[in-house]
Every structure is written in structure tokens, then in C-alpha cells.
Design an enzyme around this catalytic site. Sequence first.
Site, PDB file in Angstrom:
ATOM      1  N   HIS A   1       0.852  -1.164   0.041  1.00 52.15           N
ATOM      2  CA  HIS A   1       0.070   0.149  -0.123  1.00 52.15           C
ATOM      3  C   HIS A   1       0.590   1.479   0.103  1.00 52.15           C
ATOM      4  O   HIS A   1       0.132   2.442   0.167  1.00 52.15           O
ATOM      5  CB  HIS A   1      -0.982  -0.048   1.226  1.00 52.15           C
ATOM      6  CG  HIS A   1      -1.764  -1.142   1.290  1.00 52.15           C
ATOM      7  ND1 HIS A   1      -1.387  -2.295   1.785  1.00 52.15           N
ATOM      8  CD2 HIS A   1      -3.183  -1.487   0.655  1.00 52.15           C
ATOM      9  CE1 HIS A   1      -2.485  -3.117   1.925  1.00 52.15           C
ATOM     10  NE2 HIS A   1      -3.367  -2.938   1.160  1.00 52.15           N
TER      11      HIS A   1
ATOM     12  N   HIS B   1      -5.540   0.806  -2.971  1.00 52.67           N
ATOM     13  CA  HIS B   1      -6.629   0.927  -4.170  1.00 52.67           C
ATOM     14  C   HIS B   1      -6.450   2.102  -4.847  1.00 52.67           C
ATOM     15  O   HIS B   1      -6.199   3.073  -4.330  1.00 52.67           O
ATOM     16  CB  HIS B   1      -7.922   0.807  -3.753  1.00 52.67           C
ATOM     17  CG  HIS B   1      -8.326   1.774  -2.623  1.00 52.67           C
ATOM     18  ND1 HIS B   1      -7.736   1.998  -1.328  1.00 52.67           N
ATOM     19  CD2 HIS B   1      -9.098   2.958  -2.657  1.00 52.67           C
ATOM     20  CE1 HIS B   1      -8.211   3.085  -0.802  1.00 52.67           C
ATOM     21  NE2 HIS B   1      -9.315   3.673  -1.618  1.00 52.67           N
TER      22      HIS B   1
ATOM     23  N   GLY C   1     -11.116  -0.576  -7.330  1.00 52.63           N
ATOM     24  CA  GLY C   1     -12.278   0.151  -8.118  1.00 52.63           C
ATOM     25  C   GLY C   1     -11.946   0.141  -9.642  1.00 52.63           C
ATOM     26  O   GLY C   1     -12.241   0.927 -10.456  1.00 52.63           O
TER      27      GLY C   1
ATOM     28  N   MET D   1     -12.223  -7.509  -8.362  1.00 56.26           N
ATOM     29  CA  MET D   1     -13.197  -8.382  -7.365  1.00 56.26           C
ATOM     30  C   MET D   1     -14.482  -8.324  -8.025  1.00 56.26           C
ATOM     31  O   MET D   1     -14.934  -9.223  -8.739  1.00 56.26           O
ATOM     32  CB  MET D   1     -12.946  -8.210  -6.072  1.00 56.26           C
ATOM     33  CG  MET D   1     -11.477  -8.192  -5.328  1.00 56.26           C
ATOM     34  SD  MET D   1     -11.408  -7.503  -3.874  1.00 56.26           S
ATOM     35  CE  MET D   1     -12.330  -8.362  -2.793  1.00 56.26           C
ATOM     36  N   SER D   2     -15.194  -7.179  -7.527  1.00 59.99           N
ATOM     37  CA  SER D   2     -16.697  -6.967  -7.811  1.00 59.99           C
ATOM     38  C   SER D   2     -16.694  -6.857  -9.428  1.00 59.99           C
ATOM     39  O   SER D   2     -18.054  -7.117  -9.892  1.00 59.99           O
ATOM     40  CB  SER D   2     -17.287  -5.992  -7.225  1.00 59.99           C
ATOM     41  OG  SER D   2     -16.624  -4.867  -7.197  1.00 59.99           O
TER      42      SER D   2
END
Length: 204
Positions: A106, A126, A160, A180-181
Site C-alpha cells: 500500500h 486501491h 475500483g 473483485m466485484s
Amino acid sequence: MKVERQLHIISTGKQPLEQFVAICARVHPYVDAIHVREKRKTAREISEFLTELIGRGIPPKKIIVNDRIDVAVVFGVKGVQLAHHSLSVHQTKRHFPSLSVGCSVHSLEEAMEAEKSGADYCIYGHIFPTASKLGAPPRGIESLRNIIHHVNIPVIAIGGIHSDNAEQVLQAGAHGIAVMSAVFCAKDPVSEAKKLAKIVKKMA
């Protein structure tokens, strides 16, 4: 030198085993790696995920297990993705040299440490706002560029990312994207995986 870009998909930790495996069985031809990231599950439960994935024809060489080195070794999968609370990259590489070892980072300091420790690649994010990191500001494209500039190991971007913004992430120099999503929560996971794969291939 031509860079081989990659598309990684990562479990959300919220889907039932059957649903996760069913989606993976349909999209795996279009992805380079499938991460089993199930923080709340035991080694036995994670092993059930791997048993089902392999049983549905997903090649072990495409499967990456988050944190659980023991499960990864037992199933002979591609590798492990380590977090700050995991065993160190150095320990893992020394005892299990055949495993591909990724490291979640990160910051620039963490990325440089991962490289120094012998990680094969790192996942950084992210990058964009994401529901899984509500309240935490995204790190953005410029910070991604900075990481890529300072380390020699491949940097996979996460956070995102979807088919509308994946190209700018790859244009920044990322060696790949992890989602992921965007795939697992899509109305049509196969269509989304195909779109992302096409973008990744175009940028190779």
C-alpha cells in the site's frame, strides 16, 4: 522488452462456494490468475474451495491462495498472496521455492521491501474509489506510476478497476489488473471478463 500483462480475479469473501466456483468455471479461460481470498474461512474451508475449483476443470497453475501457504502447498497451486500479517516473503520463498509469491502493498516503502525480500510481484492499491475501502481515499494513478518507476518486480493494480478505467491503469505501466466485484458481482461475469481480457491483451 514486451511486457506480458495479466488479469487477476479475486474472490469477494461474500459469495457462497457454489456461486464462486460456478463463476470461475465460466470465466477462467479469460483470466491469468484466480485468487482465493477468504479471510474469515479456515484452512479446511479454503481447501473445499480449491477442491471444487480443480474439480470443475480450473488448472491449479491459475490458482493463488491468499495467506494460507499450507493449503497452497498441499494442493500444488500456482502460488500465494501474502499480506502484512502473513509469514514473510523471505521465509516463504526459502522453504517453498516452487511457489510464486505475491505481496499486497500500500506504499512505495512496502513495494520496495517486497522486492528486496524476493517477492515475484506485488499487488498495489486501491487505485480508484471502491466499496470495499469506504472512507479510505484512493491512491490514484500517479502513485501507481511512482511505484512502478521505483521497483523492478511486476506491479498489479487493484481497487475500483473495471472495463471503463482499466486501460488508463495499464497505460500507467501496470503489469496487470486485479478485480473483485467487476467480475464476481457483474450481471454477466463472462462478458465483463472478456472485456477486461481484451483490454489487457491490447495493452500487452
